[in-house]
Scaffold this motif. Structure first.
Motif, PDB file in Angstrom:
ATOM      1  N   TYR A   1       0.843  -1.192   0.000  1.00  0.00           N
ATOM      2  CA  TYR A   1       0.000   0.000   0.000  1.00  0.00           C
ATOM      3  C   TYR A   1       0.883   1.248   0.000  1.00  0.00           C
ATOM      4  CZ  TYR A   1      -3.438  -3.447   1.516  1.00  0.00           C
ATOM      5  OH  TYR A   1      -4.237  -4.564   1.592  1.00  0.00           O
TER       6      TYR A   1
ATOM      7  N   LYS B   1      -3.185   0.339  -3.833  1.00  0.00           N
ATOM      8  CA  LYS B   1      -2.858  -1.041  -3.475  1.00  0.00           C
ATOM      9  C   LYS B   1      -2.238  -1.743  -4.674  1.00  0.00           C
ATOM     10  CE  LYS B   1      -4.886  -5.344  -1.642  1.00  0.00           C
ATOM     11  NZ  LYS B   1      -6.127  -5.979  -1.125  1.00  0.00           N
TER      12      LYS B   1
ATOM     13  N   ILE C   1      -7.751   2.318  -3.239  1.00  0.00           N
ATOM     14  CA  ILE C   1      -8.717   1.528  -2.467  1.00  0.00           C
ATOM     15  C   ILE C   1      -9.247   2.296  -1.255  1.00  0.00           C
ATOM     16  CG2 ILE C   1      -7.947  -0.725  -3.247  1.00  0.00           C
ATOM     17  CD1 ILE C   1      -6.789   0.637   0.121  1.00  0.00           C
ATOM     18  N   GLY C   2      -8.806   3.532  -1.089  1.00  0.00           N
ATOM     19  CA  GLY C   2      -9.266   4.323   0.043  1.00  0.00           C
ATOM     20  C   GLY C   2      -8.492   5.621   0.122  1.00  0.00           C
TER      21      GLY C   2
ATOM     22  N   GLN D   1      -5.472  -2.173   6.934  1.00  0.00           N
ATOM     23  CA  GLN D   1      -5.251  -2.725   5.603  1.00  0.00           C
ATOM     24  C   GLN D   1      -6.301  -3.771   5.229  1.00  0.00           C
ATOM     25  OE1 GLN D   1      -0.481  -2.453   4.971  1.00  0.00           O
ATOM     26  NE2 GLN D   1      -1.147  -3.936   6.494  1.00  0.00           N
TER      27      GLN D   1
ATOM     28  N   SER E   1      -9.459  -1.435   4.525  1.00  0.00           N
ATOM     29  CA  SER E   1      -9.119  -0.271   3.684  1.00  0.00           C
ATOM     30  C   SER E   1      -9.724   1.021   4.230  1.00  0.00           C
ATOM     31  CB  SER E   1      -9.567  -0.486   2.234  1.00  0.00           C
ATOM     32  OG  SER E   1      -8.956  -1.628   1.683  1.00  0.00           O
TER      33      SER E   1
END
Length: 326
Positions: free
Chosen positions: A95, A112, A124-125, A163, A166
């Motif tokens: 990440y 990611k 992803i976030g 993780q 996310s």
């Protein structure tokens, strides 16, 4: 706020500078181009992944093989990044958090990358704020929880990034008087933060990651000053700072790395032969990114730039080096 302020021992002013104690070895592999402000992480096997940097190139994610001394581009970010932080989960996914885009815009995306997966790298976030030049490390209780501390835009925030889900959220604050330069976790609940103190001298702060309180603080060294951007690693016993400092008249020379002992809260300068500064020690290295590899007890570091003084012309490096620790 109360904590123990440890004394600066006169011994630090008498450090020898004549005989190098460690050796820098230049690797055969090269980055695709000269760059600085990359971010790197070790996969605990044979690979070190290096992401981003300035100048921005093609937004590469590169994989460096420790055993073969070879490097290859394995993926690309959707947009260029530099000076972000990285983490790796228990499944080996990587990440990249925050960073700066185009050299001027802080970002909050979390990308990611799954090694070996042919799908594109994707966001992803997000972290709660745009930020870069932060410090990140896993929680000692759950390696899938990542603490992200400080940064150039939001100097006091402490973020927890999960993780698995996310998701991320602010969970605490650093003391506002600290300008965080580098930091490591001891893997047991404490972080050691290398800071510039407003109105004071550069110091090391022991920070409790449960209570988010300062437990102790000690000056780094007499005559020590940060120049450029330093980075740090933890080798299981000590912290090491690579690059980002130098004082040519009264203090530490730039052909060295800083060793910090958490038990004594004392620092020492360790001279390094062949360290990438000029023979006359009139240049300092900055914005390189060190990674400690436990299997061979080496610190690898990637690229960076050297310059004579802050604001002077810089030489950008594409080289990879390692320092063999004792």
């Amino acid at each position: 706020m109360s904590f123990n302020l440890l004394p600066l021992f006169p011994l630090f002013f008498l450090l020898p500078y004549s005989t190098p104690q460690l050796l820098t070895t230049e690797c055969g592999a090269r980055l695709a181009s000269g760059r600085y402000a990359t971010t790197a992480i070790y996969d605990e096997s044979d690979s070190i992944y290096i992401i981003g940097g300035i100048p921005y190139g093609d937004y590469e994610i590169s994989r460096y093989s420790i055993t073969s001394d070879e490097i290859s581009i394995v993926a690309r970010l959707p947009s260029n990044r530099a000076a972000g932080t990285m983490s790796i989960d228990t499944q080996g996914s990587i990440y990249y958090h925050g960073g700066v885009q185009n050299g001027q815009y802080g970002r909050n995306d979390i990308f990611k990358y799954i090694p070996g997966n042919i799908n594109p790298v994707r966001a992803i976030g997000v972290i709660p704020w745009y930020n870069f030049n932060s410090v990140a490390f896993p929680s000692w209780e759950d390696p899938n929880n990542i603490f992200i501390l400080g940064g150039s835009l939001y100097k006091e925030v402490i973020i927890l990034f999960n993780q698995t889900s996310s998701t991320s959220a602010r969970v605490g604050l650093l003391p506002t008087e600290y300008n965080l330069q580098a930091g490591v976790s001891d893997g047991a609940g404490s972080a050691y933060l290398f800071v510039n103190v407003e109105g004071g001298i550069p110091s090391v702060v022991k920070f409790n990651m449960t209570s988010f309180q300062v437990e102790a603080e000690a000056p780094i060294l007499g005559g020590f000053s940060f120049k450029g951007t330093p980075h740090s690693v933890w080798d299981g016993r000590n912290a090491w700072i690579v690059g980002g400092y130098g004082n040519w008249t009264t203090g530490p020379r730039p052909n060295s790395i800083l060793k910090f002992d958490p038990e004594s809260m004392q620092s020492e300068i360790v001279l390094v032969e062949n360290f990438p500064v000029s023979a006359e020690n009139v240049t300092y290295l900055s914005e390189t990114n060190p990674v400690w590899v436990e299997a061979n007890n080496r610190i690898y570091f990637f690229g960076g730039y050297t310059r004579n003084t802050p604001g002077s012309n810089q030489i950008i490096h594409d080289k990879i080096w390692y320092i063999q620790l004792p």
